[in-house]
Design an enzyme around this catalytic site. Sequence first.
Site, mmCIF file in Angstrom:
data_model
loop_
_atom_site.group_PDB
_atom_site.id
_atom_site.type_symbol
_atom_site.label_atom_id
_atom_site.label_comp_id
_atom_site.label_asym_id
_atom_site.label_seq_id
_atom_site.Cartn_x
_atom_site.Cartn_y
_atom_site.Cartn_z
ATOM 1 N N GLY A 39 0.815 -1.207 0.000
ATOM 2 C CA GLY A 39 0.000 0.000 0.000
ATOM 3 C C GLY A 39 0.847 1.254 0.000
ATOM 4 O O GLY A 39 0.633 2.178 -0.794
ATOM 5 N N VAL A 103 8.080 4.771 13.214
ATOM 6 C CA VAL A 103 7.231 5.806 13.802
ATOM 7 C C VAL A 103 6.852 5.359 15.204
ATOM 8 O O VAL A 103 6.438 4.211 15.407
ATOM 9 C CB VAL A 103 5.971 6.053 12.956
ATOM 10 C CG1 VAL A 103 4.993 6.971 13.683
ATOM 11 C CG2 VAL A 103 6.338 6.654 11.610
ATOM 12 N N CYS A 186 -4.539 -11.980 4.989
ATOM 13 C CA CYS A 186 -4.808 -13.159 4.164
ATOM 14 C C CYS A 186 -5.546 -14.231 4.962
ATOM 15 O O CYS A 186 -4.991 -15.284 5.276
ATOM 16 C CB CYS A 186 -3.519 -13.725 3.581
ATOM 17 S SG CYS A 186 -3.831 -14.877 2.223
ATOM 18 N N ASP A 321 -3.878 -3.224 5.730
ATOM 19 C CA ASP A 321 -4.222 -3.979 6.935
ATOM 20 C C ASP A 321 -4.426 -3.119 8.170
ATOM 21 O O ASP A 321 -5.156 -3.504 9.081
ATOM 22 C CB ASP A 321 -3.133 -5.019 7.224
ATOM 23 C CG ASP A 321 -2.990 -6.053 6.114
ATOM 24 O OD1 ASP A 321 -3.822 -6.043 5.185
ATOM 25 O OD2 ASP A 321 -2.047 -6.863 6.179
ATOM 26 N N LYS A 329 -8.299 -8.410 4.802
ATOM 27 C CA LYS A 329 -6.989 -7.767 4.746
ATOM 28 C C LYS A 329 -6.078 -8.571 3.814
ATOM 29 O O LYS A 329 -5.404 -9.502 4.240
ATOM 30 C CB LYS A 329 -6.415 -7.649 6.156
ATOM 31 C CG LYS A 329 -7.290 -6.774 7.076
ATOM 32 C CD LYS A 329 -6.713 -6.648 8.463
ATOM 33 C CE LYS A 329 -7.633 -5.846 9.373
ATOM 34 N NZ LYS A 329 -7.820 -4.444 8.958
ATOM 35 N N THR A 330 -6.098 -8.202 2.534
ATOM 36 C CA THR A 330 -5.327 -8.916 1.522
ATOM 37 C C THR A 330 -4.593 -7.933 0.625
ATOM 38 O O THR A 330 -4.961 -6.759 0.523
ATOM 39 C CB THR A 330 -6.246 -9.791 0.635
ATOM 40 O OG1 THR A 330 -7.058 -8.929 -0.180
ATOM 41 C CG2 THR A 330 -7.139 -10.705 1.463
ATOM 42 N N ALA A 331 -3.569 -8.433 -0.065
ATOM 43 C CA ALA A 331 -2.858 -7.605 -1.046
ATOM 44 C C ALA A 331 -3.794 -7.213 -2.185
ATOM 45 O O ALA A 331 -3.678 -6.119 -2.750
ATOM 46 C CB ALA A 331 -1.639 -8.356 -1.580
ATOM 47 N N ALA A 332 -4.720 -8.101 -2.530
ATOM 48 C CA ALA A 332 -5.676 -7.791 -3.601
ATOM 49 C C ALA A 332 -6.555 -6.607 -3.223
ATOM 50 O O ALA A 332 -6.860 -5.750 -4.061
ATOM 51 C CB ALA A 332 -6.533 -9.023 -3.897
ATOM 52 N N CYS A 365 -9.302 -13.692 -2.475
ATOM 53 C CA CYS A 365 -8.596 -14.709 -1.717
ATOM 54 C C CYS A 365 -8.456 -15.936 -2.619
ATOM 55 O O CYS A 365 -9.378 -16.751 -2.702
ATOM 56 C CB CYS A 365 -9.368 -15.063 -0.444
ATOM 57 S SG CYS A 365 -8.430 -16.115 0.674
#
Length: 441
Positions: A39, A103, A186, A321, A329-332, A365
């Site tokens: 992201g 941070v 994932c 995420d 919560k996925t990369a896709a 997924c």
Amino acid sequence: MLSVRTRLTSITKRSFATVTEAAKPDQKFKVVVVGGGPGGLSVSSTVSQLLGKNQVAVIEPSSKHYYQPLWTYVGGGLKNFNESVKPMAEVMPSDAEWIQDKVTEFDPDNNTVKLADGQVVGYDYLVVAAGIQINWDKVKGLKQALGKDGVTSNYDADSVQKTYKFLQEFKGGNALFTFPNSPLKCPGAPTKMTFLAEEAFRLSGVRDKTNVIYNTAGGKIFGVDHYGRVLQKLADERNIKLNFQHELIEIDADNHQAVFKNNANNGEISSFEYDFIHVAPPQGPPTFIKESKLADAAGWVDVNKDTLRHNKYKNVFALGDCSSLPTSKTAAAITAESGVLKHNLIADIQGKKVEQAVYDGYTSCPLIVGRNELILAEFSGYTGQPLETFPVDQRGISRVSQFLNKEVIPAIYWNGLLKGTWTGPGLFRRMLDPLRPKRDN
């Protein structure tokens, strides 16, 4: 000689001057991005190319970038771990300044973040893409047992490299797989590993001596019934025993016992003996976000689910995420989220009044159920309804989808998403809509 009043006034002025000076940022950027995952890199690549050098900073402590969706294949013996990692310097946008630090605090009222080394970084716009925190310590004994004597997890860079070794060494007994009582990145990964291991046991000739047991804290095998019904049927056919609402709370490595709390039965405690166990650990929002003014009640960055803009601080955005977006919560999901966020952020930077882009909750997924078998689940996490790219019923097991996920999508990730040019398959889905048959659920 100065009067007491004059001296006190002088001291007070100096004190205020010191406070003011200390609050000034050591560095300031038009856009600060927290996180060097998919992201953060997608957003910073596009925005830094638009604004040029010295305008965008990426704060990321790690020296390595992992393509973690590949780790299921690594754990299943189908991919080499080295294919999942690149030096962070290699994927960092050339026009962005990389601040290799953590941070520790957000001060959105003053548009600054504080780093572990004490520096203060200022911003006009902030994008938070800090990922999710894995809480190994929430399962007693897990951290100490991980990577040893049949205890593994594909959620850890070191442990995932041992998973297939443990599967090869397995000679029969209880093979246990877990899913936590928390959000996780994932969420299909624990199920995928269960199916891959079951197939591996068949191929190695030990399946008839093996109990494959999947203990999930959830109430069903997959959150979206459209695909979950297919997975449940496959699990039944392959004699995978599912125990729902079973939450892993302890690993007793000395006695090869995994201890579970049954949340459907007043928290009843029970132990399962294991010869192999794959653990999906509890996860949650990063502590430095949870303790900040940016967090919602659950600890996630509190953003509007449509625009990805913070609900209080309008110059703050979040994706991935760490965000409060109510989707998987996925990369896709990040691919589609990044397109929406960039559209809205860039309009703000350029001072343009445009219609805000809206995120529809798209996520995917890819459900690996065998070495050459995959169900390409694509859906909206907001509605639970399919958002499939191809004009076929994607609930079917497909070798083509497996090839796409295993060989093609990683290339899109490295060369498209991280470079800011890939924002998901929405355009292709719309182009193929006329060819899509009416769905019968």
